[in-house]
Design an enzyme around this catalytic site. Structure first.
Site, short mmCIF file in Angstrom:
data_model
loop_
_atom_site.label_atom_id
_atom_site.label_comp_id
_atom_site.label_asym_id
_atom_site.label_seq_id
_atom_site.Cartn_x
_atom_site.Cartn_y
_atom_site.Cartn_z
CE LYS A 52 -6.55 1.22 -1.27
NZ LYS A 52 -5.73 0.49 0.09
CB SER A 108 -9.17 4.84 -4.19
OG SER A 108 -8.44 3.58 -3.46
NE ARG A 138 -11.95 0.25 1.11
CZ ARG A 138 -11.15 1.29 1.31
NH1 ARG A 138 -9.74 0.81 1.33
NH2 ARG A 138 -11.52 2.48 2.34
CG ASP A 156 -9.07 4.10 4.31
OD1 ASP A 156 -9.68 3.75 3.50
OD2 ASP A 156 -8.32 4.12 4.77
CG ASP A 182 -2.08 0.44 0.84
OD1 ASP A 182 -2.21 2.10 1.24
OD2 ASP A 182 -3.23 0.16 0.29
CG ASP A 183 0.64 5.83 0.78
OD1 ASP A 183 1.79 6.64 -0.05
OD2 ASP A 183 0.07 6.60 1.37
CG ASP A 185 -6.01 6.48 -2.18
OD1 ASP A 185 -7.24 6.46 -2.33
OD2 ASP A 185 -5.41 5.57 -0.30
#
Ligand SMILES: *[C@@H]1O[C@H](CO)[C@@H](O)[C@H](O)[C@H]1NC(C)=O
Ligand SMILES: *[C@@H]1O[C@H](CO)[C@@H](O)[C@H](O)[C@H]1NC(C)=O
Ligand SMILES: *[C@@H]1O[C@H](CO)[C@@H](O)[C@H](O)[C@H]1NC(C)=O
Ligand SMILES: *[C@@H]1O[C@H](CO)[C@@H](O)[C@H](O)[C@H]1NC(C)=O
Ligand SMILES: *[C@@H]1O[C@H](CO)[C@@H](O)[C@H](O)[C@H]1NC(C)=O
Length: 438
Positions: free
Chosen positions: A156, A190, A215, A219, A79-80, A158
């Site tokens: 993913k 997202s 998404r 979160d 992830d980030d 965002d």
């Protein structure tokens, strides 16, 4: 209206086409760093848990060696906070050199060598949510190509630090750019979460044609409140959300917390059961190195996984909300099977709930019931026969309902679940098969 009618209506609504990359025909499963490890970049003081290649190699080892991969958990997703604060001289993203000294291609090879797939994180905007370099519109092609060159299998994307106009352009452009690389890369968007998750701002027809999963909502956090909040939002909007899911295109209520700190054993079963009913992606975010056996048993339950991974890919629904805090969820499955979840929101004591399959609109017949968490096949159940189950506070009872047409047959769903095909069992009691071993 009888059950087959309901199945027909639900199945019919899933007509929109999915993103044509052939991926994620059932909800993706695996492991994703964010919920548990966040933006911990302090490798000096927290070397086992910081966002680094060590963490992802450790988790890849666990997925490959502890039986996860065989059950379908095959993505390992970054992830980030993986990247350097600066792009390289050619304007490409690059990993933090101290935390990923081997580089991403080497990590991808490590993951692929173990039969797993590697996911990465990007952000459409000037910066990622944690302030690392984002993917602005002019960088979309470059970043897609970089990910493909590295051997990435899922992205993913965002949406921090971009506005609605940029998102409307950028999410479809990234879909095109990923396709243009020629490498099949699963695409998690997202976008809807940044638009409030609902039409008219969100166009789910379009999303389904450009993303494999999305998404819809905020979160998840490590608490039961957070799970309830998510379940409520998805259930309250199920008339909109349920029809848009299908093979290759999934609503994503976010990661599984099972094995972390916020959920009891009953609440962990509830999250697993409700995520399976929702046909949700199953991304764990936990420490697979130290997972306790209760969490492992829930996450590795073959019945709940088979329900989640049902090939028909129809998302389930909440079908009943009793005033006294009991809810019933239902999902139609392949071969006219189905799953039921009886969920208690009560906070007092195990609740003895009495109903019948007929009251839940099952057609007149005699069914066989497999209790998913106690792993027991139960005696035949006539639709008119009342039954009473005991549901723990914030817990569930989950049933796999074997359809009457299949009673007496030696197996069902041949080829539906390749992983379990070998293990089909014939019970002594009338020869009923389940798509998972007992
Ligand atoms: C790209 O899109 C085309 C047409 O939709 C599709 O046939 C092809 O499989 C896609 N390729 C990749 C790598 O996603
Ligand atoms: C979105 O950001 C762009 C700059 O990238 C700007 O030109 C545009 O006016 C902004 N649109 C809105 C609706 O704020
Ligand atoms: C949603 O997107 C689809 C496909 O891109 C398009 O045909 C349709 O017109 C859009 N619907 C709305 C309400 O904008
Ligand atoms: C059963 O069907 C009736 C009639 O369509 C409907 O009113 C009721 O809500 C349904 N019950 C459940 C649990 O789906
Ligand atoms: C269910 O039970 C009722 C009442 O005992 C009986 O009349 C009916 O035939 C049974 N149905 C099935 C499918 O076994």
């Amino acid at each position: 209206m009888g059950l087959p009618g309901v199945i027909f209506a639900l199945a019919l609504t899933t007509v929109a086409t999915a993103l044509d990359n052939g991926l994620m025909r059932t909800p993706p499963m695996g492991w994703l760093a964010w919920e548990r490890y966040r933006c911990d970049i302090d490798c000096d003081n927290d070397p086992k848990n910081c966002i680094s290649e060590v963490l992802f190699r450790d988790m890849a080892d666990r997925l490959a060696e502890d039986g996860w991969r065989e059950l379908g958990y095959d993505y390992i997703n970054i992830d980030d906070c993986w990247s350097s604060r600066k792009r390289d001289e050619q304007g490409r993203l690059q990993p933090d050199p101290k935390r990923f000294p081997g580089g991403i291609p080497k990590l991808a090879r490590y993951v692929h060598d173990r039969g797993l797939k590697l996911g990465i994180y990007g952000d459409l905007g000037t910066h990622t949510c944690m302030g690392y370099p984002g993917t602005t519109l002019d960088k979309i092609d470059t970043d897609a190509q970089t990910f493909a060159d590295w051997g990435i299998d899922m992205l993913k994307l965002d949406g921090c630090y971009s506005n609605a106009t940029e998102q409307e352009k950028g999410y479809p452009l990234m879909s095109k750019a990923l396709n243009a690389t020629g490498r099949p890369i699963g695409y998690s968007c997202s976008w809807p979460a940044y638009q409030g998750g609902l039409p008219p701002k969100v166009n789910y027809t379009q999303l389904g044609s450009i993303c494999n999963l999305w998404r819809n909502y905020g979160d998840i956090q490590d608490s039961w409140d957070s799970v309830l909040n998510i379940v409520d939002w998805f259930s309250n909007h199920q008339d909109i959300l349920q029809p848009v899911a299908g093979p290759g295109r999934w609503n994503d209520p976010d990661m599984l917390l099972i094995g972390d700190f916020g959920l009891s054993v009953d609440q962990s079963r509830s999250q697993m059961a409700l995520w399976a009913i929702m046909a949700a992606p199953l991304f764990m975010s936990n420490d697979l190195r130290t997972l306790n056996s209760e969490a492992r048993t829930i996450l590795q339950n073959k019945g709940v996984i088979a329900i989640n991974q049902d090939k028909m890919g129809v998302q389930g629904r909440r079908i009943l909300k009793e005033k006294y805090g009991i809810e019933v969820y239902w999902r139609p499955l392949s071969n006219a099977a189905s799953a039921l979840v009886f969920f208690s929101r009560r906070t007092d004591m195990p609740y003895r709930y009495t109903t019948s399959l007929g009251k839940l609109n099952y057609t007149a017949a005699s069914y066989q019931v497999y209790d998913v968490f106690s792993e027991k096949l139960m005696p035949g159940l006539n639709d008119t026969t009342d039954f009473t189950i005991s549901i723990n506070p914030s817990g569930v009872v989950m049933w796999y309902i074997i359809p009457p047409a299949l009673l007496g047959q030696s197996q069902m769903g041949g080829g539906e679940y390749p992983n379990f095909r070998r293990k089909y069992r014939v019970s002594q009691r009338g020869g009923v098969g389940l798509p998972f071993s007992l």
